[in-house]
Design an enzyme around this catalytic site. Structure first.
Site, short mmCIF file in Angstrom:
data_model
loop_
_atom_site.label_atom_id
_atom_site.label_comp_id
_atom_site.label_asym_id
_atom_site.label_seq_id
_atom_site.Cartn_x
_atom_site.Cartn_y
_atom_site.Cartn_z
N ASP A 14 -10.53 -5.17 -4.62
CA ASP A 14 -9.57 -4.06 -3.79
C ASP A 14 -10.09 -3.47 -3.73
O ASP A 14 -10.23 -2.19 -4.99
CB ASP A 14 -7.88 -3.83 -4.25
CG ASP A 14 -7.22 -2.90 -3.30
OD1 ASP A 14 -7.24 -2.30 -2.93
OD2 ASP A 14 -5.95 -3.53 -3.38
N SER A 42 0.85 -1.13 -0.05
CA SER A 42 0.12 0.03 0.33
C SER A 42 0.67 1.80 -0.19
O SER A 42 1.53 1.60 -1.16
CB SER A 42 -0.45 0.09 1.46
OG SER A 42 -2.23 0.56 1.15
N MET A 43 0.75 1.95 0.89
CA MET A 43 2.02 3.31 1.17
C MET A 43 2.89 2.52 0.86
O MET A 43 4.04 3.77 0.26
CB MET A 43 1.19 3.72 2.48
CG MET A 43 2.13 5.61 2.42
SD MET A 43 2.13 6.19 4.10
CE MET A 43 3.09 7.29 3.79
N HIS A 72 -8.45 -5.51 -0.36
CA HIS A 72 -6.56 -4.93 -0.19
C HIS A 72 -5.86 -5.27 0.67
O HIS A 72 -5.02 -5.30 0.41
CB HIS A 72 -7.27 -3.45 0.41
CG HIS A 72 -6.00 -2.60 0.59
ND1 HIS A 72 -5.40 -2.68 -0.29
CD2 HIS A 72 -5.66 -1.85 1.77
CE1 HIS A 72 -4.45 -1.83 -0.06
NE2 HIS A 72 -4.73 -1.34 0.88
#
Length: 281
Positions: free
Chosen positions: A232, A108-109, A261
């Site tokens: 997601d 993710s980030m 996700h």
């Protein structure tokens, strides 16, 4: 000033932030001895990688993760949540442990932080990159990114963050983890997220939504594995990984059918196997 160990299990960055890390390297375990560095998600500490790290460490990999500033056991410094500083934190960890031939795995980030590390610090220590359900290349809707996520959606999240974040987590944990996750597993994820600094949550959210890596991705010069589920809801596949795969030279996209996700939970064994095989290549 180079990063250094401040006390067991922690390194100190140039601006005085203490970062907690885990370094699982079982002595005498057979295997190729290669190193995998796991960068965690927005809102979660390095503990989120426990199931991947335990399995891969038993296979002989050296598995390293850490808590982003403001997350988990790391310092809550009140600033430094831009991508440059976060990438410098990752560099501080890699340098302090003197790691090389690294497979860098970002979720993710954390995927954007891994990319910024490579474009800012180079690939001397990193041999491979894995991007898992990442926020790349750009999430926000703008005139030149018309299919991005509308600001109103993010504003609604920020309202919940600043008024009743525990309820937001309760409402969204099941879609994140998928229908097969146990309630106990969901509670574990929620508890970790609730320990994250609210200031870090707010600032990192702004960083993610300002992120634009469309040009930067073209400069990645290491083999790249991209993994994402086609269900997601946080980072839609067609907005993120499909575009990222077209921008990074020598990238391979693997789509998990039906995965949400939280792919590190919903498809833990498959993801672990794919990371292990990629790191061994």
């Amino acid at each position: 000033m180079p990063a250094k160990h401040s006390r067991p299990g922690f390194i100190a960055t140039a601006d005085g932030v203490e970062l907690f890390y885990r370094d699982w390297h079982p002595q005498g375990t057979p295997g190729n001895g290669r190193t995998i560095v796991f960068v965690p998600s927005y809102s979660l500490p390095g503990d989120m990688w426990a199931y991947q790290m335990l399995s891969l460490a038993r296979q002989g990999f050296r598995c390293v993760t850490y808590d982003r500033r403001g997350h988990g056991r790391s310092s809550d410094p009140g600033g430094g949540y831009d991508y440059d500083t976060l990438a410098d934190d990752l560099a501080a960890l890699i340098d302090a442990l003197d790691l090389s031939d690294v497979t860098l795995v970002g979720y993710s980030m954390g995927g954007a932080e891994a990319v910024r590390y490579l474009t800012r610090h180079g690939s001397t220590r990193v041999a491979r990159l894995a991007l898992i359900a990442s926020t790349l290349p750009m999430l926000a809707k703008t005139p030149d990114n018309p299919d991005g996520i509308d600001r109103d959606y993010n504003d609604a999240f920020l309202h919940d963050l600043t008024t009743d974040y525990p309820q937001w987590l309760a409402d969204n944990a099941r879609p994140f983890a998928g229908p097969g996750a146990s309630q106990a597993m969901i509670d574990w994820i929620r508890e970790m997220a609730l320990r994250t600094s609210h200031q870090a949550l707010f600032a990192c959210n702004e960083t993610v939504n300002r992120g634009d890596f469309r040009n930067e991705l073209r400069d990645i010069d290491v083999p790249t594995l991209i993994v994402q589920g086609d269900r997601d809801e946080s980072n839609p596949l067609e907005l993120t990984s499909q575009r990222t795969a077209r921008l990074i030279p020598n990238a391979r996209l693997v789509v998990y059918e039906g995965a949400p996700h939280g792919i590190f939970l919903s498809d833990a064994a498959r993801l672990t196997a794919d990371i292990g095989a990629f790191a061994s290549a």
